[in-house]
Write a protein that holds these residues in place. Structure first.
Motif, short mmCIF file in Angstrom:
data_model
loop_
_atom_site.label_atom_id
_atom_site.label_comp_id
_atom_site.label_asym_id
_atom_site.label_seq_id
_atom_site.Cartn_x
_atom_site.Cartn_y
_atom_site.Cartn_z
N TRP A 75 0.79 -1.23 0.00
CA TRP A 75 0.00 0.00 0.00
C TRP A 75 0.82 1.28 0.00
CZ3 TRP A 75 1.36 2.62 4.35
CH2 TRP A 75 1.82 1.86 5.46
N SER A 76 2.14 1.18 0.22
CA SER A 76 2.96 2.39 0.31
C SER A 76 4.01 2.43 -0.79
CB SER A 76 3.67 2.45 1.67
OG SER A 76 4.58 3.53 1.72
N THR A 77 4.23 3.63 -1.35
CA THR A 77 5.29 3.83 -2.35
C THR A 77 6.47 4.61 -1.78
OG1 THR A 77 4.22 5.86 -3.16
CG2 THR A 77 3.63 3.79 -4.25
N ALA A 78 6.46 4.84 -0.46
CA ALA A 78 7.56 5.58 0.17
C ALA A 78 8.88 4.83 -0.05
CB ALA A 78 7.30 5.75 1.66
N PRO A 79 9.96 5.53 -0.36
CA PRO A 79 11.25 4.86 -0.53
C PRO A 79 11.69 4.17 0.76
CG PRO A 79 11.53 7.25 -0.51
CD PRO A 79 10.06 6.98 -0.59
N VAL A 80 12.30 3.00 0.60
CA VAL A 80 12.77 2.22 1.74
C VAL A 80 14.25 1.91 1.54
CG1 VAL A 80 12.59 0.05 3.01
CG2 VAL A 80 10.52 1.15 2.12
N ILE A 81 15.07 2.30 2.52
CA ILE A 81 16.48 1.94 2.54
C ILE A 81 16.67 0.85 3.57
CG2 ILE A 81 18.85 2.71 2.92
CD1 ILE A 81 17.98 5.53 2.22
N VAL A 82 17.10 -0.32 3.12
CA VAL A 82 17.38 -1.42 4.05
C VAL A 82 18.75 -1.19 4.67
CG1 VAL A 82 17.94 -3.87 4.18
CG2 VAL A 82 15.88 -3.13 2.96
N ILE A 83 18.82 -1.34 6.00
CA ILE A 83 20.09 -1.25 6.72
C ILE A 83 20.29 -2.59 7.42
CG2 ILE A 83 21.40 -0.06 8.50
CD1 ILE A 83 19.73 2.41 7.99
N SER A 84 21.31 -3.33 7.03
CA SER A 84 21.43 -4.69 7.54
C SER A 84 22.88 -5.13 7.66
CB SER A 84 20.67 -5.65 6.61
OG SER A 84 20.84 -6.99 7.05
N ALA A 85 23.11 -6.07 8.58
CA ALA A 85 24.43 -6.67 8.72
C ALA A 85 24.62 -7.81 7.73
CB ALA A 85 24.62 -7.18 10.14
N ARG A 86 23.55 -8.18 7.02
CA ARG A 86 23.63 -9.26 6.04
C ARG A 86 24.33 -8.75 4.78
NH1 ARG A 86 17.27 -11.16 6.44
NH2 ARG A 86 17.20 -11.34 8.72
N GLY A 99 11.08 -4.83 -2.95
CA GLY A 99 10.66 -3.44 -3.08
C GLY A 99 11.55 -2.41 -2.44
N ALA A 100 12.71 -2.82 -1.90
CA ALA A 100 13.63 -1.84 -1.32
C ALA A 100 14.21 -0.95 -2.42
CB ALA A 100 14.75 -2.52 -0.55
N ASP A 101 14.49 0.30 -2.07
CA ASP A 101 15.08 1.23 -3.03
C ASP A 101 16.59 1.28 -2.93
OD1 ASP A 101 12.64 3.00 -4.22
OD2 ASP A 101 12.23 2.39 -2.17
N ASP A 102 17.12 0.88 -1.77
CA ASP A 102 18.57 0.92 -1.58
C ASP A 102 18.91 -0.04 -0.46
OD1 ASP A 102 21.22 1.60 -1.83
OD2 ASP A 102 20.94 3.73 -1.43
N TYR A 103 20.21 -0.40 -0.34
CA TYR A 103 20.65 -1.38 0.65
C TYR A 103 21.98 -0.90 1.22
CZ TYR A 103 21.16 -6.13 2.62
OH TYR A 103 21.25 -7.21 3.47
N LEU A 104 22.00 -0.65 2.52
CA LEU A 104 23.20 -0.17 3.21
C LEU A 104 23.65 -1.22 4.21
CD1 LEU A 104 25.18 2.18 3.71
CD2 LEU A 104 23.54 3.09 5.36
N THR A 105 24.91 -1.62 4.11
CA THR A 105 25.42 -2.70 4.95
C THR A 105 26.07 -2.15 6.22
OG1 THR A 105 25.86 -4.03 2.98
CG2 THR A 105 26.95 -4.71 5.00
N LYS A 106 25.76 -2.77 7.36
CA LYS A 106 26.41 -2.42 8.63
C LYS A 106 27.79 -3.06 8.66
CE LYS A 106 22.06 -2.53 11.28
NZ LYS A 106 21.34 -3.21 12.37
#
Length: 234
Positions: A75-86, A99-106
């Motif tokens: 239901w949402s089109t808001a951008p999502v940045i995943v922040i993960s240690a994976r 559907g993530a827009d970006d992926y940032l690694t810890k």
């Protein structure tokens, strides 16, 4: 003050130290921040707060962050940045496909986080503007006229095959966003077989020959090895 100051950002993170670091950095830049430490509270916060951007950890205590992402995307089109240690490619691809827009690694630097936040908000704002002018698309020398189904580079019409045109439009409508092989092949051919990925590489090569000034050193369509492609805003 940033160009997107006062944007509403939802930070979904169950580690108090990381959550405090992120929220403090955002607060100092005048963003309006809300936090959630579980999947359920994140979904409720997103539904009630309608954030402009979501920073989402995958390792939540009650459900995997990808599940949260899938629910948000319903239901949402808001951008999502995943922040993960994976750090595995499979995890990145899974999040981007969901559907993530970006992926940032810890671990990450605050400066990189803020840069990605600014970029995502900027792309979201540009996308909203483009939606109002959805009949055409311009990116550097590239011009697409959606109504006529034609594309031009430096004013010269391109001789594109139907598949090349579909591929170009898919990238253009998601400019700035990494599209995975699986997503692209599903959108273009309706399937995601290995043979389709091989075909995708061929079509991408022929498309670049037609739109890039130097196809061997492309600037408009970037390759993300093992993941997919992104149309870069020039």
């Amino acid at each position: 003050m940033s160009e997107n100051a006062h944007a509403r950002i939802l930070v979904v993170e169950d580690d108090p130290a990381v959550r405090n670091l992120v929220t403090t950095a955002l607060d100092l830049r005048d963003y309006r921040v809300e936090t959630a430490d579980s999947g359920d509270t994140a979904i409720m916060a997103a539904a009630s707060g309608n954030p402009d951007l979501v920073l989402l950890d995958l390792g939540l205590p009650d459900m995997d962050g990808v599940k949260v992402l899938e629910k948000l995307r319903s239901w949402s089109t808001a951008p999502v940045i995943v922040i993960s240690a994976r750090t595995e490619d499979a995890d990145k691809i899974g999040a981007l496909d969901a559907g993530a827009d970006d992926y940032l690694t810890k671990p990450f630097s605050v400066e990189e986080l803020l840069a990605r936040v600014r970029a995502s908000l900027r792309r979201s704002t540009m996308g909203a503007h483009e939606a109002l002018e959805a009949s055409t698309f311009d990116n550097g020398p590239l011009h697409i006229d959606y109504a006529s189904g034609c594309a031009f580079v430096n004013g010269t019409e391109l001789a594109l095959t139907p598949t090349e045109y579909k591929l170009l439009v898919l990238l253009a409508r998601n400019v700035g966003k990494v599209l995975t092989h699986t997503f692209i092949t599903h959108e273009i051919w309706g399937t995601s077989w290995d043979s389709d990925v091989a075909s995708l590489r061929v079509f991408m090569r022929t498309l670049r020959k037609k739109i890039e000034a130097d196809p061997s050193h492309p600037t408009m369509i970037q390759t993300h090895v093992g993941v997919g492609y992104r149309m870069q805003r020039l």
